[in-house]
Design an enzyme around this catalytic site. Structure first.
Site, PDB file in Angstrom:
ATOM      1  N   CYS A  52       0.826  -1.207   0.000  1.00 49.71           N
ATOM      2  CA  CYS A  52       0.000   0.000   0.000  1.00 49.71           C
ATOM      3  C   CYS A  52       0.867   1.266   0.000  1.00 49.71           C
ATOM      4  O   CYS A  52       1.522   1.572   0.994  1.00 49.71           O
ATOM      5  CB  CYS A  52      -0.918  -0.046   1.225  1.00 49.71           C
ATOM      6  SG  CYS A  52      -1.825   1.471   1.548  1.00 49.71           S
ATOM      7  N   CYS A 110       0.032   3.800   2.709  1.00 46.78           N
ATOM      8  CA  CYS A 110       0.494   3.306   4.021  1.00 46.78           C
ATOM      9  C   CYS A 110       1.962   3.650   4.226  1.00 46.78           C
ATOM     10  O   CYS A 110       2.369   4.083   5.315  1.00 46.78           O
ATOM     11  CB  CYS A 110       0.312   1.788   4.123  1.00 46.78           C
ATOM     12  SG  CYS A 110      -1.402   1.228   4.025  1.00 46.78           S
TER      13      CYS A 110
END
Length: 142
Positions: free
Chosen positions: A65, A68
């Site tokens: 991600c 993230c």
């Protein structure tokens, strides 16, 4: 005994073992300054690790991600800025899908603030470092 990570003291640089679970706040063995408390948890130890008298910031993330990875430095900064007042627990949702299901997580990154094991605030998606740090500070001070 809970596993621990080694963290350098932001005040004096001494390397200290910081346990996942402890009574009180981790402190530097040399200068006694509060240490950043940033640990990883999985389905096997999350309940114990996330139950603390301090507010707990849970970072639900995944390695693949991009957002993230974008907010990770701000999450780490929050653990340093709020040392002694906040515990940060990182959970890889791919390795621990039960935790994300437990909190109804539908998108990552998701940040939760827990008090006494209960969710008191949530932020979904990436935000700028300043906004994220302000949100965490407000949640901790509430």
């Amino acid at each position: 005994m809970a596993a621990s990570d080694v963290t350098a003291c932001p005040s004096c640089g001494t390397r200290n073992r910081v346990p996942k679970v402890a009574q009180g706040v981790p402190r530097c063995a040399s200068c006694k300054a509060a240490l950043p408390w940033l640990v990883e948890a999985d389905e096997g130890d999350f309940t114990e690790v996330a139950a603390d008298r301090l507010p707990v910031l849970v970072d639900l993330w995944a390695d693949w991600c991009g957002p993230c990875r974008l907010i990770a430095p701000a999450v780490e900064q929050a653990s340093r800025d709020l040392a002694g007042r906040l515990k940060v627990v990182k959970v890889d949702v791919d390795r621990s899908p039960g935790i994300s299901a437990r909190y109804g997580v539908q998108g990552i990154p998701t940040l939760l603030v827990l008090r006494d094991g209960r969710e008191v605030d949530r932020q979904v998606g990436a935000s700028g470092a300043d906004a994220l740090l302000a949100w965490v500070r407000a949640a901790v001070d509430a």
